[in-house]
Design a protein around this motif. Structure first.
Motif, PDB file in Angstrom:
ATOM      1  N   SER A 146     -35.596  23.095 -17.116  1.00  0.00           N
ATOM      2  CA  SER A 146     -36.842  22.809 -16.413  1.00  0.00           C
ATOM      3  C   SER A 146     -36.576  22.057 -15.115  1.00  0.00           C
ATOM      4  N   LEU A 147     -35.641  21.107 -15.162  1.00  0.00           N
ATOM      5  CA  LEU A 147     -35.319  20.339 -13.963  1.00  0.00           C
ATOM      6  C   LEU A 147     -34.758  21.252 -12.873  1.00  0.00           C
ATOM      7  N   VAL A 148     -33.845  22.159 -13.232  1.00  0.00           N
ATOM      8  CA  VAL A 148     -33.259  23.075 -12.250  1.00  0.00           C
ATOM      9  C   VAL A 148     -34.350  23.941 -11.627  1.00  0.00           C
ATOM     10  N   GLU A 149     -35.230  24.469 -12.462  1.00  0.00           N
ATOM     11  CA  GLU A 149     -36.306  25.324 -11.963  1.00  0.00           C
ATOM     12  C   GLU A 149     -37.209  24.565 -10.990  1.00  0.00           C
ATOM     13  N   GLN A 150     -37.652  23.368 -11.391  1.00  0.00           N
ATOM     14  CA  GLN A 150     -38.587  22.628 -10.554  1.00  0.00           C
ATOM     15  C   GLN A 150     -37.910  22.066  -9.304  1.00  0.00           C
ATOM     16  N   ALA A 151     -36.658  21.635  -9.433  1.00  0.00           N
ATOM     17  CA  ALA A 151     -35.937  21.140  -8.258  1.00  0.00           C
ATOM     18  C   ALA A 151     -35.752  22.255  -7.235  1.00  0.00           C
ATOM     19  N   THR A 152     -35.496  23.469  -7.701  1.00  0.00           N
ATOM     20  CA  THR A 152     -35.375  24.611  -6.794  1.00  0.00           C
ATOM     21  C   THR A 152     -36.691  24.850  -6.071  1.00  0.00           C
ATOM     22  N   GLN A 153     -37.796  24.822  -6.800  1.00  0.00           N
ATOM     23  CA  GLN A 153     -39.106  25.024  -6.179  1.00  0.00           C
ATOM     24  C   GLN A 153     -39.403  23.950  -5.132  1.00  0.00           C
ATOM     25  N   LEU A 154     -38.898  22.745  -5.352  1.00  0.00           N
ATOM     26  CA  LEU A 154     -39.174  21.631  -4.448  1.00  0.00           C
ATOM     27  C   LEU A 154     -38.186  21.538  -3.294  1.00  0.00           C
ATOM     28  N   GLY A 155     -37.133  22.378  -3.295  1.00  0.00           N
ATOM     29  CA  GLY A 155     -36.273  22.458  -2.114  1.00  0.00           C
ATOM     30  C   GLY A 155     -34.887  21.878  -2.219  1.00  0.00           C
ATOM     31  N   VAL A 156     -34.391  21.559  -3.419  1.00  0.00           N
ATOM     32  CA  VAL A 156     -33.051  20.986  -3.532  1.00  0.00           C
ATOM     33  C   VAL A 156     -32.007  21.955  -2.969  1.00  0.00           C
ATOM     34  N   ALA A 157     -30.955  21.404  -2.352  1.00  0.00           N
ATOM     35  CA  ALA A 157     -29.868  22.232  -1.821  1.00  0.00           C
ATOM     36  C   ALA A 157     -28.708  22.338  -2.795  1.00  0.00           C
ATOM     37  N   ARG A 158     -28.486  21.284  -3.582  1.00  0.00           N
ATOM     38  CA  ARG A 158     -27.330  21.262  -4.479  1.00  0.00           C
ATOM     39  C   ARG A 158     -27.653  20.372  -5.680  1.00  0.00           C
ATOM     40  N   LEU A 159     -27.235  20.805  -6.846  1.00  0.00           N
ATOM     41  CA  LEU A 159     -27.367  20.006  -8.062  1.00  0.00           C
ATOM     42  C   LEU A 159     -25.982  19.734  -8.625  1.00  0.00           C
ATOM     43  N   GLN A 160     -25.700  18.470  -8.880  1.00  0.00           N
ATOM     44  CA  GLN A 160     -24.410  18.079  -9.433  1.00  0.00           C
ATOM     45  C   GLN A 160     -24.614  17.515 -10.834  1.00  0.00           C
ATOM     46  N   PRO A 161     -24.364  18.321 -11.896  1.00  0.00           N
ATOM     47  CA  PRO A 161     -24.494  17.801 -13.264  1.00  0.00           C
ATOM     48  C   PRO A 161     -23.336  16.848 -13.582  1.00  0.00           C
ATOM     49  N   LEU A 162     -23.697  15.713 -14.200  1.00  0.00           N
ATOM     50  CA  LEU A 162     -22.700  14.675 -14.466  1.00  0.00           C
ATOM     51  C   LEU A 162     -22.701  14.263 -15.933  1.00  0.00           C
ATOM     52  N   LEU A 163     -21.546  13.800 -16.372  1.00  0.00           N
ATOM     53  CA  LEU A 163     -21.392  13.166 -17.677  1.00  0.00           C
ATOM     54  C   LEU A 163     -21.255  11.670 -17.461  1.00  0.00           C
ATOM     55  N   ALA A 164     -22.187  10.892 -18.005  1.00  0.00           N
ATOM     56  CA  ALA A 164     -22.148   9.439 -17.896  1.00  0.00           C
ATOM     57  C   ALA A 164     -21.882   8.834 -19.272  1.00  0.00           C
ATOM     58  N   GLU A 165     -21.679   7.533 -19.276  1.00  0.00           N
ATOM     59  CA  GLU A 165     -21.339   6.834 -20.517  1.00  0.00           C
ATOM     60  C   GLU A 165     -22.395   7.029 -21.596  1.00  0.00           C
ATOM     61  N   ARG A 166     -23.671   7.031 -21.219  1.00  0.00           N
ATOM     62  CA  ARG A 166     -24.755   7.139 -22.195  1.00  0.00           C
ATOM     63  C   ARG A 166     -25.346   8.544 -22.291  1.00  0.00           C
ATOM     64  N   SER A 167     -24.676   9.521 -21.745  1.00  0.00           N
ATOM     65  CA  SER A 167     -25.191  10.892 -21.779  1.00  0.00           C
ATOM     66  C   SER A 167     -25.326  11.393 -23.213  1.00  0.00           C
ATOM     67  N   VAL A 168     -26.441  12.063 -23.487  1.00  0.00           N
ATOM     68  CA  VAL A 168     -26.642  12.705 -24.785  1.00  0.00           C
ATOM     69  C   VAL A 168     -26.031  14.100 -24.768  1.00  0.00           C
ATOM     70  N   LEU A 169     -26.282  14.847 -23.704  1.00  0.00           N
ATOM     71  CA  LEU A 169     -25.697  16.180 -23.552  1.00  0.00           C
ATOM     72  C   LEU A 169     -24.291  16.040 -22.994  1.00  0.00           C
ATOM     73  N   ARG A 170     -23.308  16.505 -23.762  1.00  0.00           N
ATOM     74  CA  ARG A 170     -21.912  16.377 -23.358  1.00  0.00           C
ATOM     75  C   ARG A 170     -21.282  17.768 -23.354  1.00  0.00           C
ATOM     76  N   LEU A 171     -20.877  18.188 -22.163  1.00  0.00           N
ATOM     77  CA  LEU A 171     -20.325  19.524 -21.982  1.00  0.00           C
ATOM     78  C   LEU A 171     -18.936  19.430 -21.371  1.00  0.00           C
ATOM     79  N   ALA A 172     -18.074  20.376 -21.761  1.00  0.00           N
ATOM     80  CA  ALA A 172     -16.739  20.448 -21.180  1.00  0.00           C
ATOM     81  C   ALA A 172     -16.202  21.865 -21.356  1.00  0.00           C
ATOM     82  N   GLY A 173     -15.214  22.206 -20.535  1.00  0.00           N
ATOM     83  CA  GLY A 173     -14.519  23.467 -20.694  1.00  0.00           C
ATOM     84  C   GLY A 173     -15.404  24.693 -20.519  1.00  0.00           C
ATOM     85  N   GLU A 174     -15.158  25.689 -21.383  1.00  0.00           N
ATOM     86  CA  GLU A 174     -15.865  26.959 -21.280  1.00  0.00           C
ATOM     87  C   GLU A 174     -17.368  26.789 -21.496  1.00  0.00           C
TER      88      GLU A 174
END
Length: 247
Positions: free
Chosen positions: A90-118
């Motif tokens: 939802s964030l990607v969709e709405q940010a695109t509609q609002l004009g974002v140029a680049r989105l940088q997904p990050l992993l922080a210390e308290r992140s719930v969603l944790r992604l790596a690799g493939e």
């Protein structure tokens, strides 16, 4: 119907639409002679006429392009610790509609969603497709870049090699400056802005300190506590509103 074509378009060319665009056209039951509007992410819309419909192929003739002026006056990067579940979609969709140029997904210390690799790359490709579909819908002719997932520490370390930009840390800390004080009401065309926001539990104190050391200035968005997926969108909405008022 407006469709994204992931290949450079050329006026006068007869071409087969790529699989995704072909499926979209087939679902909408377009017929030979129907008009389409294509874009390739280069900043123009390209009128096209359907020449033939096949079981797996749609052929079109491309017309002359016309420039689309829908971008914000400055390039905005949203760097954010990814929210959990489907909220990132939802964030990607709405940010695109609002004009974002680049989105940088990050992993922080308290992140719930944790992604790596493939798995991280599959998610990035999915979010890129979400951005493309949002551009089809909202009329943008430039596709935001969804960057590969990185750890916050790694991303901050790499900023020393990036061009200068206004860097804002979305924070609840006392003394954080109001957004209008740090961004001009009419941002200069060609400038750039990078905002950093934390996950559901916020950035850890040492992460906020590292961000400040990298040149980020704390900015507040009012007295209410916003969700992780809402705060960066509030910045974009403010910019989009003032861009509209000044246009």
């Amino acid at each position: 119907m407006r469709l994204f074509v992931d290949a450079p378009l050329v006026a006068g060319a007869d071409l087969a639409l790529p699989p995704g665009a072909s499926r979209h056209a087939q679902v909408r039951r377009v017929q030979p002679g129907d008009a389409l509007l294509l874009f390739d992410g280069g900043g123009c819309d390209w009128p096209a006429e359907v020449l033939a419909m096949g079981r797996s192929e749609v052929r079109v003739r491309v017309g002359e392009p016309h420039a689309v002026h829908t971008e914000l006056p400055l390039a905005v990067t949203l760097a954010l610790a990814m929210p959990a579940n489907e909220r990132m979609d939802s964030l990607v969709e709405q940010a695109t509609q609002l004009g974002v140029a680049r989105l940088q997904p990050l992993l922080a210390e308290r992140s719930v969603l944790r992604l790596a690799g493939e798995r991280a790359e599959r998610k990035r490709a999915h979010w890129q497709a979400v951005a493309e579909a949002a551009c089809e819908q909202c009329g943008r002719a430039r596709i935001p870049v969804i960057a590969p997932v990185r750890t916050l520490a790694d991303w901050l370390a790499g900023l020393k090699d990036e061009p200068p930009a206004t860097r804002l840390l979305l924070s609840l800390a006392a003394g954080a400056a109001p957004l209008p004080r740090l961004i001009p009401q009419a941002p200069a065309a060609g400038g750039s802005l990078c905002t950093l926001s934390g996950p559901e539990g916020g950035l850890a104190p040492d992460e906020e300190a590292a961000a400040r050391a990298a040149g980020f200035v704390a900015v507040g968005l009012g007295p209410r506590v916003l969700r992780a997926e809402t705060a960066p969108l509030a910045v974009l909405a403010w910019l989009a509103l003032h861009h509209t008022e000044g246009s």
